[in-house]
Design a protein around this motif. Structure first.
Motif, PDB file in Angstrom:
ATOM      1  N   ILE A  81       0.863  -1.170   0.000  1.00 31.54           N
ATOM      2  CA  ILE A  81       0.000   0.000   0.000  1.00 31.54           C
ATOM      3  C   ILE A  81       0.903   1.225   0.000  1.00 31.54           C
ATOM      4  O   ILE A  81       1.800   1.348   0.837  1.00 31.54           O
ATOM      5  CB  ILE A  81      -0.924   0.015   1.227  1.00 31.54           C
ATOM      6  CG1 ILE A  81      -1.774  -1.267   1.251  1.00 31.54           C
ATOM      7  CG2 ILE A  81      -1.804   1.261   1.224  1.00 31.54           C
ATOM      8  CD1 ILE A  81      -2.470  -1.528   2.560  1.00 31.54           C
ATOM      9  N   ASP A  82       0.667   2.107  -0.958  1.00 31.43           N
ATOM     10  CA  ASP A  82       1.470   3.317  -1.125  1.00 31.43           C
ATOM     11  C   ASP A  82       2.952   2.959  -1.228  1.00 31.43           C
ATOM     12  O   ASP A  82       3.310   2.029  -1.924  1.00 31.43           O
ATOM     13  CB  ASP A  82       1.187   4.323  -0.001  1.00 31.43           C
ATOM     14  CG  ASP A  82      -0.272   4.777  -0.003  1.00 31.43           C
ATOM     15  OD1 ASP A  82      -0.896   4.758  -1.080  1.00 31.43           O
ATOM     16  OD2 ASP A  82      -0.797   5.136   1.071  1.00 31.43           O
ATOM     17  N   ASP A  83       3.803   3.692  -0.506  1.00 30.96           N
ATOM     18  CA  ASP A  83       5.244   3.424  -0.550  1.00 30.96           C
ATOM     19  C   ASP A  83       5.723   2.646   0.667  1.00 30.96           C
ATOM     20  O   ASP A  83       6.921   2.595   0.953  1.00 30.96           O
ATOM     21  CB  ASP A  83       6.021   4.744  -0.643  1.00 30.96           C
ATOM     22  CG  ASP A  83       5.819   5.424  -1.980  1.00 30.96           C
ATOM     23  OD1 ASP A  83       5.610   4.699  -2.974  1.00 30.96           O
ATOM     24  OD2 ASP A  83       5.849   6.666  -2.035  1.00 30.96           O
ATOM     25  N   ARG A  84       4.810   2.036   1.383  1.00 29.96           N
ATOM     26  CA  ARG A  84       5.178   1.242   2.556  1.00 29.96           C
ATOM     27  C   ARG A  84       5.873  -0.041   2.117  1.00 29.96           C
ATOM     28  O   ARG A  84       5.841  -0.425   0.951  1.00 29.96           O
ATOM     29  CB  ARG A  84       3.935   0.867   3.355  1.00 29.96           C
ATOM     30  CG  ARG A  84       3.171   2.048   3.870  1.00 29.96           C
ATOM     31  CD  ARG A  84       1.976   1.562   4.656  1.00 29.96           C
ATOM     32  NE  ARG A  84       0.981   2.613   4.731  1.00 29.96           N
ATOM     33  CZ  ARG A  84      -0.274   2.405   5.050  1.00 29.96           C
ATOM     34  NH1 ARG A  84      -0.694   1.190   5.332  1.00 29.96           N
ATOM     35  NH2 ARG A  84      -1.114   3.405   5.099  1.00 29.96           N
ATOM     36  N   SER A  85       6.442  -0.721   3.063  1.00 29.14           N
ATOM     37  CA  SER A  85       7.058  -2.018   2.776  1.00 29.14           C
ATOM     38  C   SER A  85       5.980  -3.004   2.358  1.00 29.14           C
ATOM     39  O   SER A  85       4.836  -2.921   2.793  1.00 29.14           O
ATOM     40  CB  SER A  85       7.759  -2.563   4.024  1.00 29.14           C
ATOM     41  OG  SER A  85       8.780  -1.693   4.434  1.00 29.14           O
ATOM     42  N   ALA A  86       6.376  -3.958   1.537  1.00 32.26           N
ATOM     43  CA  ALA A  86       5.443  -5.000   1.104  1.00 32.26           C
ATOM     44  C   ALA A  86       5.101  -5.898   2.282  1.00 32.26           C
ATOM     45  O   ALA A  86       5.897  -6.069   3.208  1.00 32.26           O
ATOM     46  CB  ALA A  86       6.059  -5.809  -0.027  1.00 32.26           C
ATOM     47  N   SER A  87       3.929  -6.479   2.235  1.00 27.12           N
ATOM     48  CA  SER A  87       3.508  -7.410   3.279  1.00 27.12           C
ATOM     49  C   SER A  87       4.369  -8.670   3.221  1.00 27.12           C
ATOM     50  O   SER A  87       5.034  -8.937   2.225  1.00 27.12           O
ATOM     51  CB  SER A  87       2.045  -7.789   3.098  1.00 27.12           C
ATOM     52  OG  SER A  87       1.887  -8.557   1.906  1.00 27.12           O
ATOM     53  N   THR A  88       4.308  -9.432   4.266  1.00 25.30           N
ATOM     54  CA  THR A  88       4.964 -10.730   4.273  1.00 25.30           C
ATOM     55  C   THR A  88       4.212 -11.634   3.298  1.00 25.30           C
ATOM     56  O   THR A  88       2.981 -11.631   3.286  1.00 25.30           O
ATOM     57  CB  THR A  88       4.900 -11.340   5.693  1.00 25.30           C
ATOM     58  OG1 THR A  88       5.515 -10.426   6.596  1.00 25.30           O
ATOM     59  CG2 THR A  88       5.586 -12.689   5.750  1.00 25.30           C
ATOM     60  N   PRO A  89       4.916 -12.406   2.468  1.00 21.05           N
ATOM     61  CA  PRO A  89       4.205 -13.314   1.562  1.00 21.05           C
ATOM     62  C   PRO A  89       3.281 -14.244   2.346  1.00 21.05           C
ATOM     63  O   PRO A  89       3.648 -14.748   3.408  1.00 21.05           O
ATOM     64  CB  PRO A  89       5.332 -14.092   0.881  1.00 21.05           C
ATOM     65  CG  PRO A  89       6.517 -13.195   0.969  1.00 21.05           C
ATOM     66  CD  PRO A  89       6.361 -12.464   2.281  1.00 21.05           C
ATOM     67  N   ALA A  90       2.071 -14.418   1.840  1.00 19.64           N
ATOM     68  CA  ALA A  90       1.073 -15.248   2.514  1.00 19.64           C
ATOM     69  C   ALA A  90       0.594 -16.357   1.585  1.00 19.64           C
ATOM     70  O   ALA A  90       0.521 -16.174   0.374  1.00 19.64           O
ATOM     71  CB  ALA A  90      -0.113 -14.390   2.941  1.00 19.64           C
ATOM     72  N   ILE A  91       0.270 -17.467   2.180  1.00 17.12           N
ATOM     73  CA  ILE A  91      -0.280 -18.597   1.431  1.00 17.12           C
ATOM     74  C   ILE A  91      -1.796 -18.527   1.583  1.00 17.12           C
ATOM     75  O   ILE A  91      -2.298 -18.436   2.707  1.00 17.12           O
ATOM     76  CB  ILE A  91       0.269 -19.927   1.970  1.00 17.12           C
ATOM     77  CG1 ILE A  91       1.787 -19.962   1.756  1.00 17.12           C
ATOM     78  CG2 ILE A  91      -0.407 -21.115   1.299  1.00 17.12           C
ATOM     79  CD1 ILE A  91       2.478 -21.115   2.427  1.00 17.12           C
ATOM     80  N   PRO A  92      -2.545 -18.553   0.492  1.00 19.57           N
ATOM     81  CA  PRO A  92      -3.996 -18.447   0.598  1.00 19.57           C
ATOM     82  C   PRO A  92      -4.616 -19.675   1.266  1.00 19.57           C
ATOM     83  O   PRO A  92      -4.069 -20.780   1.188  1.00 19.57           O
ATOM     84  CB  PRO A  92      -4.457 -18.317  -0.853  1.00 19.57           C
ATOM     85  CG  PRO A  92      -3.358 -18.882  -1.657  1.00 19.57           C
ATOM     86  CD  PRO A  92      -2.092 -18.672  -0.883  1.00 19.57           C
ATOM     87  N   SER A  93      -5.750 -19.458   1.910  1.00 23.31           N
ATOM     88  CA  SER A  93      -6.466 -20.555   2.559  1.00 23.31           C
ATOM     89  C   SER A  93      -6.990 -21.526   1.502  1.00 23.31           C
ATOM     90  O   SER A  93      -7.054 -21.198   0.319  1.00 23.31           O
ATOM     91  CB  SER A  93      -7.645 -19.999   3.354  1.00 23.31           C
ATOM     92  OG  SER A  93      -8.622 -19.482   2.458  1.00 23.31           O
ATOM     93  N   SER A  94      -7.391 -22.687   1.934  1.00 25.23           N
ATOM     94  CA  SER A  94      -7.928 -23.670   0.989  1.00 25.23           C
ATOM     95  C   SER A  94      -9.223 -23.158   0.366  1.00 25.23           C
ATOM     96  O   SER A  94      -9.504 -23.434  -0.806  1.00 25.23           O
ATOM     97  CB  SER A  94      -8.139 -25.027   1.660  1.00 25.23           C
ATOM     98  OG  SER A  94      -9.030 -24.910   2.738  1.00 25.23           O
ATOM     99  N   ALA A  95     -10.013 -22.383   1.098  1.00 26.33           N
ATOM    100  CA  ALA A  95     -11.240 -21.802   0.530  1.00 26.33           C
ATOM    101  C   ALA A  95     -10.901 -20.837  -0.600  1.00 26.33           C
ATOM    102  O   ALA A  95     -11.549 -20.845  -1.654  1.00 26.33           O
ATOM    103  CB  ALA A  95     -12.039 -21.106   1.616  1.00 26.33           C
ATOM    104  N   MET A  96      -9.894 -19.999  -0.391  1.00 25.79           N
ATOM    105  CA  MET A  96      -9.468 -19.079  -1.447  1.00 25.79           C
ATOM    106  C   MET A  96      -8.958 -19.858  -2.649  1.00 25.79           C
ATOM    107  O   MET A  96      -9.271 -19.520  -3.793  1.00 25.79           O
ATOM    108  CB  MET A  96      -8.382 -18.122  -0.936  1.00 25.79           C
ATOM    109  CG  MET A  96      -8.880 -17.036  -0.033  1.00 25.79           C
ATOM    110  SD  MET A  96      -7.583 -15.809   0.251  1.00 25.79           S
ATOM    111  CE  MET A  96      -7.413 -15.895   2.003  1.00 25.79           C
TER     112      MET A  96
END
Length: 151
Positions: A81-96
């Motif tokens: 979001i904006d120029d902030r640091s990127a989020s930690t990589p996440a693994i999607p749930s089985s529902a996703m």
């Protein structure tokens, strides 16, 4: 091999355009449209916010959804979001995974609504990247009208 790759890429981009086509526009602000959709969380018509340019991103009152992704093929995702640091990589749930979408809610949604630019990078199990980069101008204004716009 090139034809196969181009065909696969075309198939990945098609759902984004189709997902938002045909929904009537209730209001617009900046780069976003407020649309009435029958694809909401209930059987009643729901409002969603979508960028004016073709995109996989839809914003509902309680979540942001990245739609039209290959089912059971998402390796991970990371957003910024904006120029902030990127989020930690996440693994999607089985529902996703089963639905072929990524959902962000809670504090992440609040940060997105109050931001200026949102980027998300999704890797599939073949490590091909799907990237969305969206200007958030107008989103906050329209988001505040979601409760009353589609009653």
């Amino acid at each position: 091999m090139r034809v196969l790759l181009l065909t696969a890429l075309a198939a990945l981009t098609l759902p984004a355009a189709v997902a938002q086509a045909g929904d009537p526009i209730v209001s617009s602000a900046g780069n976003w449209d407020l649309k009435k959709s029958a694809r909401g969380p209930t059987t009643e018509a729901a409002c969603l916010l979508a960028p004016k340019t073709p995109s996989r991103i839809e914003v509902f009152k309680d979540r942001l959804v990245v739609t039209g992704l290959p089912k059971n093929s998402i390796f991970n995702y990371q957003y910024r979001i904006d120029d902030r640091s990127a989020s930690t990589p996440a693994i999607p749930s089985s529902a996703m995974q089963n639905e072929g979408l990524i959902t962000l809610d809670g504090a992440a949604l609040a940060d997105i609504v109050n931001g200026h630019r949102f980027q998300i990078r999704i890797l599939d199990k073949w490590h091909e990247a799907i990237t969305e980069d969206v200007d958030l101008t107008g989103l906050k204004d329209l988001y505040g009208t979601l409760d009353q716009a589609c009653r």
